[in-house]
Scaffold this motif. Sequence first.
Motif, PDB file in Angstrom:
ATOM      1  N   LEU A 253       3.719   5.893   1.966  1.00  0.00           N
ATOM      2  CA  LEU A 253       2.269   5.909   1.812  1.00  0.00           C
ATOM      3  C   LEU A 253       1.720   4.504   1.604  1.00  0.00           C
ATOM      4  CD1 LEU A 253       1.779   9.028  -0.500  1.00  0.00           C
ATOM      5  CD2 LEU A 253       1.099   8.814   1.902  1.00  0.00           C
ATOM      6  N   ILE A 254       2.448   3.687   0.836  1.00  0.00           N
ATOM      7  CA  ILE A 254       1.982   2.332   0.548  1.00  0.00           C
ATOM      8  C   ILE A 254       2.178   1.420   1.754  1.00  0.00           C
ATOM      9  CG2 ILE A 254       2.356   0.284  -0.889  1.00  0.00           C
ATOM     10  CD1 ILE A 254       3.235   2.234  -3.132  1.00  0.00           C
ATOM     11  N   GLY A 255       3.366   1.470   2.348  1.00  0.00           N
ATOM     12  CA  GLY A 255       3.695   0.541   3.427  1.00  0.00           C
ATOM     13  C   GLY A 255       3.593   1.107   4.823  1.00  0.00           C
ATOM     14  N   GLY A 256       3.215   2.403   4.934  1.00  0.00           N
ATOM     15  CA  GLY A 256       3.176   3.024   6.250  1.00  0.00           C
ATOM     16  C   GLY A 256       2.175   2.380   7.186  1.00  0.00           C
ATOM     17  N   GLY A 257       1.035   2.001   6.642  1.00  0.00           N
ATOM     18  CA  GLY A 257       0.029   1.341   7.473  1.00  0.00           C
ATOM     19  C   GLY A 257       0.533   0.029   8.031  1.00  0.00           C
ATOM     20  N   PHE A 258       1.223  -0.769   7.173  1.00  0.00           N
ATOM     21  CA  PHE A 258       1.801  -2.031   7.636  1.00  0.00           C
ATOM     22  C   PHE A 258       2.882  -1.761   8.679  1.00  0.00           C
ATOM     23  CE2 PHE A 258       0.212  -3.298   3.430  1.00  0.00           C
ATOM     24  CZ  PHE A 258      -0.517  -4.427   3.786  1.00  0.00           C
ATOM     25  N   LEU A 259       3.704  -0.734   8.420  1.00  0.00           N
ATOM     26  CA  LEU A 259       4.799  -0.430   9.335  1.00  0.00           C
ATOM     27  C   LEU A 259       4.260  -0.058  10.712  1.00  0.00           C
ATOM     28  CD1 LEU A 259       7.971   1.577   8.431  1.00  0.00           C
ATOM     29  CD2 LEU A 259       6.754   2.102  10.527  1.00  0.00           C
ATOM     30  N   TRP A 262       2.851  -3.126  12.435  1.00  0.00           N
ATOM     31  CA  TRP A 262       3.905  -4.019  12.918  1.00  0.00           C
ATOM     32  C   TRP A 262       4.588  -3.476  14.165  1.00  0.00           C
ATOM     33  CZ3 TRP A 262       5.014  -5.384   7.290  1.00  0.00           C
ATOM     34  CH2 TRP A 262       4.685  -6.736   7.048  1.00  0.00           C
ATOM     35  N   ILE A 263       4.902  -2.199  14.175  1.00  0.00           N
ATOM     36  CA  ILE A 263       5.651  -1.692  15.319  1.00  0.00           C
ATOM     37  C   ILE A 263       4.758  -1.573  16.550  1.00  0.00           C
ATOM     38  CG2 ILE A 263       5.319   0.726  14.653  1.00  0.00           C
ATOM     39  CD1 ILE A 263       8.331  -0.861  16.479  1.00  0.00           C
ATOM     40  N   LEU A 427      -2.610 -10.856  14.830  1.00  0.00           N
ATOM     41  CA  LEU A 427      -3.080 -10.496  13.499  1.00  0.00           C
ATOM     42  C   LEU A 427      -2.180  -9.462  12.859  1.00  0.00           C
ATOM     43  CD1 LEU A 427      -5.077 -10.517  11.171  1.00  0.00           C
ATOM     44  CD2 LEU A 427      -6.405  -8.787  12.390  1.00  0.00           C
ATOM     45  N   PHE A 428      -1.935  -8.340  13.570  1.00  0.00           N
ATOM     46  CA  PHE A 428      -1.200  -7.239  12.968  1.00  0.00           C
ATOM     47  C   PHE A 428       0.307  -7.447  12.963  1.00  0.00           C
ATOM     48  CE2 PHE A 428      -5.199  -5.034  14.186  1.00  0.00           C
ATOM     49  CZ  PHE A 428      -5.595  -4.696  12.891  1.00  0.00           C
ATOM     50  N   HIS A 429       0.790  -8.502  13.602  1.00  0.00           N
ATOM     51  CA  HIS A 429       2.220  -8.781  13.541  1.00  0.00           C
ATOM     52  C   HIS A 429       2.541  -9.963  12.637  1.00  0.00           C
ATOM     53  CE1 HIS A 429       5.943  -7.303  15.298  1.00  0.00           C
ATOM     54  NE2 HIS A 429       6.400  -8.532  15.282  1.00  0.00           N
ATOM     55  N   LYS A 430       1.650 -10.952  12.619  1.00  0.00           N
ATOM     56  CA  LYS A 430       1.895 -12.166  11.834  1.00  0.00           C
ATOM     57  C   LYS A 430       0.964 -12.299  10.637  1.00  0.00           C
ATOM     58  CE  LYS A 430       3.015 -14.576  16.153  1.00  0.00           C
ATOM     59  NZ  LYS A 430       2.623 -15.715  17.037  1.00  0.00           N
ATOM     60  N   TRP A 431      -0.120 -11.532  10.623  1.00  0.00           N
ATOM     61  CA  TRP A 431      -1.125 -11.649   9.564  1.00  0.00           C
ATOM     62  C   TRP A 431      -1.518 -13.117   9.397  1.00  0.00           C
ATOM     63  CZ3 TRP A 431      -3.400  -7.293   8.279  1.00  0.00           C
ATOM     64  CH2 TRP A 431      -2.697  -6.101   8.497  1.00  0.00           C
ATOM     65  N   ASP A 432      -1.862 -13.734  10.525  1.00  0.00           N
ATOM     66  CA  ASP A 432      -2.061 -15.181  10.563  1.00  0.00           C
ATOM     67  C   ASP A 432      -3.531 -15.585  10.445  1.00  0.00           C
ATOM     68  OD1 ASP A 432      -2.770 -14.144  12.994  1.00  0.00           O
ATOM     69  OD2 ASP A 432      -1.554 -15.493  14.208  1.00  0.00           O
ATOM     70  N   LEU A 433      -4.271 -14.900   9.609  1.00  0.00           N
ATOM     71  CA  LEU A 433      -5.629 -15.330   9.323  1.00  0.00           C
ATOM     72  C   LEU A 433      -5.603 -16.677   8.616  1.00  0.00           C
ATOM     73  CD1 LEU A 433      -7.210 -11.991   8.049  1.00  0.00           C
ATOM     74  CD2 LEU A 433      -7.672 -13.123  10.221  1.00  0.00           C
TER      75      LEU A 433
END
Length: 474
Positions: A253-259, A262-263, A427-433
């Motif tokens: 639930l916490i990391g699912g959005g990030f996962l 990323w994928i 953005l969604f792979h590196k979070w490079d803001l």
Amino acid sequence: MSRRWLYLVHRWIGIASCLLFAMWFSSGLVMIYVPYPSLSPAEHLAHAEPIDWRAVDVPPPLDTGRWPQGLRLEMRDDVPVWQIEPWAGERRTIAAHGGAVLAPVDAGYAARIARRFGHAPVAGTELLARDQWTVGGGFDRHRPLWKVTLADPPGSDVYVSSSTGSVVQATTRHERLWNWLGSVPHWLYPTVLRQDNAAWRQVVMWVSGPCIAAAVAGMWIGILRTRLGRHRFSGGRMSPYRGWMLWHHLAGLIGGGFLIAWIVSGWLSVDPGHLFRSVPPAEAAVRAYVASDQVPAVQFDRLATAGAGAVRARLTDYANTPLVVLDYADGRRTTLSALSLAPARPTTTAIAATARRLQAGASLIALDRLTTPDAYWYEVGGTPRLPILRLRFDDPASTWLYVDPATGEVLATVDRRRRAYRWAFDLFHKWDLNTLTQHRPVWDLWLWLASIAGLVTSISGVWLGWKRLKRRRP
């Protein structure tokens, strides 16, 4: 029935995908600190030899007297040479000193170049087509490559091009070791697979696809099995699970959005269906911007004084402004008029006028001088070249050009598709803001927390999958 399929997809595809997720999360953390080996322009200049101006007595050998696509002067094995990149055909290397004979790029030559580059004795040389650190397509025009191993404390390997005689790659023992734990597994990058670009792209897409399905199914199940209102599970718990299942549920639930981010972005990295492919400008338009008709006669006797200590001299004509661009080992750069050798640079008016031709007559709707990075001109872990001119056009692709105001060179072309790719993948792979990457360790902390949540989800999923498989054994 639909919920049953949801559970089946997550359970059985998830067993394999969680192994991949665990590998991707752990290898991604390694890549934050040890990226894939790459010889940067700054490193190349730092190891280059100063031009021997006294020996330069041969003007650029141009067949038609017109500007090629690229033209530079540098040293090659103690001899000044012209490196010429024509508009069509292979690149050429011509001695800039009359009577000089360029040594063939053999094992002895490669050893000398590598020894000068690394300031260390040579332990061995090998001619190869490719290896793990030169498998990318960018090395194709340099193959075969001479791999020279140096007897230095870092355990350096230096790769010399058989076509240009230049150093094109360098790695250390530290980089090679950590990349076997970082970039190679993360990108599914073993040589046997990556040497066939089409096959590698297919593998990435078909491996990522089922993983996306398992991740989305898992997130959906996690939400369905969560109770936050008055109708909680026994004991007032929000989750019905205990033990490893509880860890898997909460971490998911916490990391699912990030996962999922990323994928999905990892799947997009190979641009399936070429959704983000840009259409390059016509060659005639590029020629009009890069070069005018005639190359001016540069006074090399005077340039020897003005360019003392330079390791590379480039003759350019961006925006119809003939220049000699001098680069130094410490990163300094000087731009001189090719006609007068006085300090010079193209005017903003000249850049704008020729850029319109590059964009096939599209209207220039905005011209900005950036002194800080923006969302599309940035560098993770550093600062891009600044100041920079940003020119925005109203052509069908809504093209933005990033132009070096010192030389007029177009350093980046970003159209609507590439801007979409920047957000969908980068953005969604590196979070490079910039707000994160320019305030480290905030960026590092963000990635570590997200990766830890993903690792707990993945490792608990692997363990639960293993227990499920053991129970099914006869």
